[in-house]
Enzyme design. Structure first.
Site, PDB file in Angstrom:
ATOM      1  N   HIS A  62      -0.988   4.825   7.294  1.00  0.00           N
ATOM      2  CA  HIS A  62      -0.055   4.940   5.976  1.00  0.00           C
ATOM      3  C   HIS A  62       0.286   6.468   6.056  1.00  0.00           C
ATOM      4  O   HIS A  62      -0.386   7.273   6.784  1.00  0.00           O
ATOM      5  CB  HIS A  62      -1.351   4.821   4.984  1.00  0.00           C
ATOM      6  CG  HIS A  62      -1.499   3.589   4.601  1.00  0.00           C
ATOM      7  ND1 HIS A  62      -2.724   3.051   5.110  1.00  0.00           N
ATOM      8  CD2 HIS A  62      -0.996   2.340   4.026  1.00  0.00           C
ATOM      9  CE1 HIS A  62      -2.987   1.621   4.829  1.00  0.00           C
ATOM     10  NE2 HIS A  62      -1.913   1.306   3.975  1.00  0.00           N
ATOM     11  N   ASP A 119      -5.780   7.459   8.664  1.00  0.00           N
ATOM     12  CA  ASP A 119      -5.884   6.236   9.278  1.00  0.00           C
ATOM     13  C   ASP A 119      -4.870   6.124  10.343  1.00  0.00           C
ATOM     14  O   ASP A 119      -4.892   4.609  10.892  1.00  0.00           O
ATOM     15  CB  ASP A 119      -6.151   5.031   8.408  1.00  0.00           C
ATOM     16  CG  ASP A 119      -4.649   4.897   7.552  1.00  0.00           C
ATOM     17  OD1 ASP A 119      -3.593   5.692   7.874  1.00  0.00           O
ATOM     18  OD2 ASP A 119      -4.721   4.142   6.843  1.00  0.00           O
ATOM     19  N   SER A 177       0.947  -1.304  -0.061  1.00  0.00           N
ATOM     20  CA  SER A 177      -0.016   0.099   0.106  1.00  0.00           C
ATOM     21  C   SER A 177       0.707   1.070   0.007  1.00  0.00           C
ATOM     22  O   SER A 177       0.348   2.418  -0.485  1.00  0.00           O
ATOM     23  CB  SER A 177      -0.862   0.099   1.358  1.00  0.00           C
ATOM     24  OG  SER A 177      -0.248  -0.039   2.267  1.00  0.00           O
TER      25      SER A 177
END
Length: 353
Positions: A246, A243, A78
């Site tokens: 990240h 979040d 990610s």
């Protein structure tokens, strides 16, 4: 020395197909699993797909003599995909493509096959995807992988072996490779002790072992660990996304600035000064020691020199910002609107070709 020995042991196990070595007793593991459960309640998950940033960058360099665009591939998890930001220009792939175009003074075509949630075992599929057209093999690939291997307790030796195989396949296809090693997971803000200590230890061990494996396959590495350590720890609101896991746009820019000089150096676009600067804590060291030191200090490049390794801290290059980092195919016409309001921020599916 202990960190170097651990990295050497993991890399050796990876080379010979070994598994992982258990580090924790049952009682300690029970405490840590409790910490993990608590952390998952407060660490959010970024919903939706990351922005789709594939395309051509550096259109200004098409106005002079015709030059074939450089092909840049991005693989990994990610972090490589740009999870947590909302605009293509904020992703690490777009930042690196724009920076590379500016340094090379020629167009750069970006192709990102990274997958959110990917572990090292997914690299085989990603490499196959990035090499699907033998007429369009990337000039250079950037890989960012490792965090999900740590959080899902993938044996470090297996993780390193899979990464090494991926780098070797890319190199055999004629592609230069730069790997951003496992980030320091001990910086995740809602994670408390003793899980924070263990996350830092395991992620740094993996990063050091990754360095040994990548160099053995002909690639270069840049440490993201400490880079995303003190700076993230000191500025979690600015460098972490909503979040709390990240990176934010600023965090991705920090990481991309560290990778860009090495990315350019692999293509002969950056001065290759072989003389290490002692004032910058550079040097030619035994490979395992260089790998361990790099894992603890972000922005450190490690390049193989036979059985030794060159440890360098390259000067960071300013990254293009704003419209400079928008894929040319998504660059808005002069309508008076900002890039944020343009339809180029959609997330179309990715296909081979």
């Amino acid at each position: 020395m202990l960190r170097a020995r651990a990295a050497r042991r993991i890399a050796a196990a990876a080379a010979y197909g070994g598994g992982g070595v258990g580090l924790l007793g049952g009682a300690v593991l029970g405490v840590l699993l409790t910490e993990v459960a608590l952390a998952r309640r407060v660490v959010g998950g970024a919903g939706g797909a990351p922005p789709h940033a594939d395309g051509s960058y550096g259109s200004a360099f098409t106005l002079g003599p015709v030059r074939e665009p450089l092909l840049l591939g991005v693989l990994g998890d990610s972090t490589a995909a740009g999870q947590g930001v909302h605009r293509p220009r904020q992703t690490p792939g777009a930042l690196l493509a724009s920076g590379l175009a500016a340094v090379a003074e020629r167009p750069v075509e970006l192709r990102n096959v990274a997958l959110s949630g990917a572990q090292s075992y997914d690299l085989e599929r990603q490499v196959t995807q990035i090499l699907c057209d033998p007429e369009r093999v990337p000039d250079v690939c950037v890989i960012m992988i490792g965090a999900n291997d740590v959080t899902h307790r993938v044996p470090a030796a297996r993780s390193v072996r899979l990464l090494t195989e991926a780098v070797r396949r890319l190199r055999e296809a004629g592609c230069e490779v730069v790997v951003g090693t496992c980030p320091d997971l001990g910086t995740i803000e809602p994670v408390y002790q003793p899980l924070r200590w263990l996350a830092r230890r395991l992620s740094r061990q993996l990063a050091a072992a990754q360095t040994i494996g990548v160099l053995s396959a002909g690639g270069r590495t840049v440490s993201l660990g400490d880079l995303l350590g003190p700076e993230f720890e000191a500025n979690p609101r600015e460098l972490f996304g909503p979040d709390n896991y990240h990176p934010s746009a600023e965090g991705y820019a920090t990481a991309a600035m560290a990778v860009l000089p090495t990315l350019c150096a692999t293509l002969g676009l950056w001065p290759e000064d072989e003389r290490p600067d002692a004032a910058r804590r550079e040097g030619i060291l035994p490979l395992a020691r260089a790998a361990a030191e790099a894992a603890a200090e972000g922005g450190t490049e490690v390049t193989a020199r036979g059985r030794w390794a060159l440890l360098k801290h390259r000067k960071r290059r300013r990254l293009p910002t704003g419209a400079e980092a928008v894929p040319d195919g998504e660059r808005p016409a002069h309508t008076g609107k900002s890039p944020a309001s343009q339809p180029g921020d959609r997330d179309p599916g990715r296909t081979c070709g």
